[in-house]
Motif scaffolding. Structure first.
Motif, PDB file in Angstrom:
ATOM      1  N   VAL A 131       0.835  -1.203   0.000  1.00  0.00           N
ATOM      2  CA  VAL A 131       0.000   0.000   0.000  1.00  0.00           C
ATOM      3  C   VAL A 131       0.877   1.264   0.000  1.00  0.00           C
ATOM      4  O   VAL A 131       0.611   2.222  -0.726  1.00  0.00           O
ATOM      5  N   PHE A 454     -11.509   4.339  -5.329  1.00  0.00           N
ATOM      6  CA  PHE A 454     -10.326   3.521  -5.067  1.00  0.00           C
ATOM      7  C   PHE A 454      -9.049   4.315  -4.777  1.00  0.00           C
ATOM      8  O   PHE A 454      -8.363   4.041  -3.786  1.00  0.00           O
ATOM      9  N   VAL A 458      -6.771   3.970  -1.281  1.00  0.00           N
ATOM     10  CA  VAL A 458      -5.358   3.587  -1.227  1.00  0.00           C
ATOM     11  C   VAL A 458      -4.554   4.664  -0.493  1.00  0.00           C
ATOM     12  O   VAL A 458      -3.751   4.362   0.398  1.00  0.00           O
ATOM     13  N   VAL A 470      -8.406  -1.280   2.684  1.00  0.00           N
ATOM     14  CA  VAL A 470      -8.489  -1.798   1.321  1.00  0.00           C
ATOM     15  C   VAL A 470      -9.409  -3.019   1.289  1.00  0.00           C
ATOM     16  O   VAL A 470     -10.251  -3.159   0.407  1.00  0.00           O
ATOM     17  N   TYR A 473     -12.951  -2.051   1.562  1.00  0.00           N
ATOM     18  CA  TYR A 473     -13.376  -1.429   0.303  1.00  0.00           C
ATOM     19  C   TYR A 473     -13.736  -2.489  -0.738  1.00  0.00           C
ATOM     20  O   TYR A 473     -14.751  -2.379  -1.417  1.00  0.00           O
ATOM     21  N   SER A 519      -6.999  -4.200  -5.987  1.00  0.00           N
ATOM     22  CA  SER A 519      -7.156  -4.168  -4.530  1.00  0.00           C
ATOM     23  C   SER A 519      -6.596  -5.438  -3.916  1.00  0.00           C
ATOM     24  O   SER A 519      -5.879  -5.395  -2.919  1.00  0.00           O
TER      25      SER A 519
END
Length: 531
Positions: A131, A454, A458, A470, A473, A519
């Motif tokens: 990430v 998105f 992040v 993440v 999500y 992701s």
RNA sequence: GCGCCUGUAGCUCAGUCGGAUAGAGCACUCGCCUUCUAAGCGAGUUGUCGCAGGUUCGAUUCCUGCCAGGCGCGCCA
């Protein structure tokens, strides 16, 4: 007075537009107006802006003074083209550009297998590394090998005892693996037993160390967690590196001698007590390594040193922060310590405590044997690290949507199936077939809006050091996609002819698959095309 | 004793710099496959956000105190 920043949020309720801001409420007091009046003034100015005029279809005042923003459909759908163009890079950003991060995690003793506590970090640390990189940081992942000190001697003594068929020392290592390694070493080096005791212990120690390290590396490799550097604690004492570190600390004025020992005055920076670096017998305390290791990280070019520690080490936070301060750094910036709470594992409703292999707690390898890499990683990453968590083996093995990893992977596989069918039917899709004007269904809007989030997710996960965002999500994307799938037919039915709408929807599917794949990649979890 | 973490639906847990009616999954009830993967979707039910104060237009979120649980406080590593 203007606030430092203007918050733009995504309302939970879709009736409140695509985005909303409470800026008018915040400004009302200093403006001496009521919030709705402030909102009106702001909207008047926004409407005059040509970019806003083009991309926003509605600006409304709601409730006590919220400004709700509804985006123009066409400009909202631009994100689909953007996703297809950027592919695997979509979502990556630059919030951490130019920042060099040293990410240290796991850092187990090379005296046994990695256990459940290490496993949480193996998953979360690796995901955080991904990430941070995606957010533009330069990341160095580091595994600190505690290859010095009493534990190593005990390890050597335990191995030698086992090789001789004697019982291992009381405070030594007792796992079943000790016997296995001892036999392996004995077979390879029968001469080790002929050496005098202390040389022999050293020989067993070094051979056992090499085998355990190799084993840890092998296990982590199968787990999908990789390191840039395996850093040996012992190496801190080579070429007088420690002496150099001591000089650095001395120059900052925080080193002193008392009762024959050398201390670092960490109480200058909020620690409860000062810490010994060199014991009165002249040997190095573990803390000495901590100081040298920190300085090494900084000298090797890292701006921010992130330490991921188990909850049983949270008492170290202050002293580690103090090391940074004693070295002349800013403890609020150059060093960060993340604490991971305990992980419990249950099977058949009972907590698993014993591992036959390690003799103590369940190992990473045993967990993977039970539930697989994807389920283990995903589950461990899915929760914030500061909450204790329980892994239920039976649940993780179940192939139902009680198991979030399957829910998410299934969405990806389902999309891939639709796209395979589209290709068979000769339905074109891709960047040339976005057709924003056709994607008017509420489900389509929802999906597009969620995909557009998105990059923010992040960036937020990176800045807050919270990769679990993440995972949460993806679960949302999967849910939104399944609802879209239920309500919006992509492929033509029966004898129908495929039209532009099929292409547009297939293109939306393609973009969704890309975001799910991106992701999952950040979590190190696979995105299967078939299930 | 001091310090850190946690306390949200029956269960497991989310909840972004303080925002609108506190959300998911599971469980429970009822619907939806002769056509894209039903490992899915829809509808219904479920809350003193541990307790008490404070800050303010507004607190699950920030501050203080208390209660409960977990963990830690070595010239060990």
């Amino acid at each position: 007075m203007l606030p430092d920043s203007i918050t733009l949020e995504r309302p939970k309720n879709r009736d409140h537009g695509d985005y909303a801001t409470s800026i008018a409420l915040a400004l009302a007091k200093s403006a001496g107006l009521n919030p709705r009046e402030v909102a009106e003034i702001i909207i008047k100015h926004l409407e005059a802006d040509s970019f806003i005029k083009q991309s926003v279809s509605a600006l409304d005042i709601a409730g006590p003074g919220f400004i709700n923003i509804t985006l123009d459909r066409a400009s909202q759908a631009q994100v689909i083209s953007q996703i297809l163009e950027q592919g695997a890079k979509f979502g990556h950003g630059e919030v951490l550009k130019g920042v060099s991060v040293n990410l240290e995690f796991i850092s187990a003793n090379p005296t046994g297998p990695l256990h459940l506590g290490h496993t949480r970090w193996a998953a979360v640390g690796d995901a955080l590394g991904r990430v941070l990189s995606a957010a533009g940081a330069k990341v160095s992942r580091e595994f600190y090998i505690n290859d010095r000190g009493n534990q190593m001697e005990l390890f050597g003594a335990s191995l030698r005892a086992a090789a001789l068929g004697q019982s291992v020392p009381e405070d030594g290592y007792h796992g079943e693996y000790i016997g296995d390694i001892a036999q392996e070493i004995k077979k390879e080096h029968p001469d080790f037993l002929k050496l005098d005791e202390s040389t022999s212990i050293g020989a067993f120690r070094d051979a056992g160390y090499a085998l355990q390290l190799k084993d840890q590396q092998r296990v982590l490799d199968t787990f999908g967690t990789h390191f840039d550097t395996w850093f040996s604690e012992l190496s801190l004492y080579e070429n007088n590196f420690f002496g150099h570190c001591q000089d650095t600390l001395k120059a900052q004025g925080h080193v002193y001698e008392q009762e024959g020992a050398i201390w670092l005055r960490t109480t200058d920076f909020g620690d409860d007590k000062d810490r010994v670096m060199i014991k009165s017998d002249g040997t190095f305390a573990y803390f000495a390594s901590d100081t040298a290791y920190y300085i090494s990280k900084r000298e090797r070019g890292s701006d921010i040193c992130i330490y991921m520690l188990g909850a049983d080490h949270h008492g170290y936070v202050n002293r580690l922060k103090a090391i940074a301060a004693c070295a002349g750094d800013n403890p609020e910036y150059n060093i960060e310590i993340l604490i991971g709470q305990m992980v419990k594992i249950i099977e058949n409703g009972e907590e698993l405590k014993l591992s036959k292999r390690a003799g103590t707690i369940i190992t990473l390898e045993e967990l993977v044997e039970k539930v697989g890499v994807d389920a283990a990683r995903y589950t461990l990453i899915r929760y914030p690290t500061d909450t204790p968590m329980v892994m239920d083996v039976d649940l993780l093995r179940s192939r139902t949507n009680e198991n979030p990893v399957y829910y998410v992977q299934y969405a990806h596989a389902r999309i891939c199936a639709v796209l395979r069918n589209a290709e068979e039917l000769g339905i074109p899709y891709g960047a040339d077939y976005v057709h924003p004007e056709l994607l008017t269904h509420e489900r389509e809007r929802e999906l597009i809006g969620a995909l557009a989030e998105f990059p923010r997710i992040v960036a937020g996960a990176a800045e807050l050091r919270e990769p679990h965002r993440v995972a949460r999500y993806i679960e949302e994307i999967a849910g939104v996609y399944h609802r879209f799938y239920a309500d919006c037919r992509v492929l033509p039915l029966g004898e129908e002819k495929a039209g532009a709408l099929s292409s547009a929807r297939a293109t939306l599917c393609k973009a969704t698959a890309q975001v799910i794949a991106n992701s999952l990649a950040l979590l190190g979890v696979s995105a299967p095309e078939r299930m």
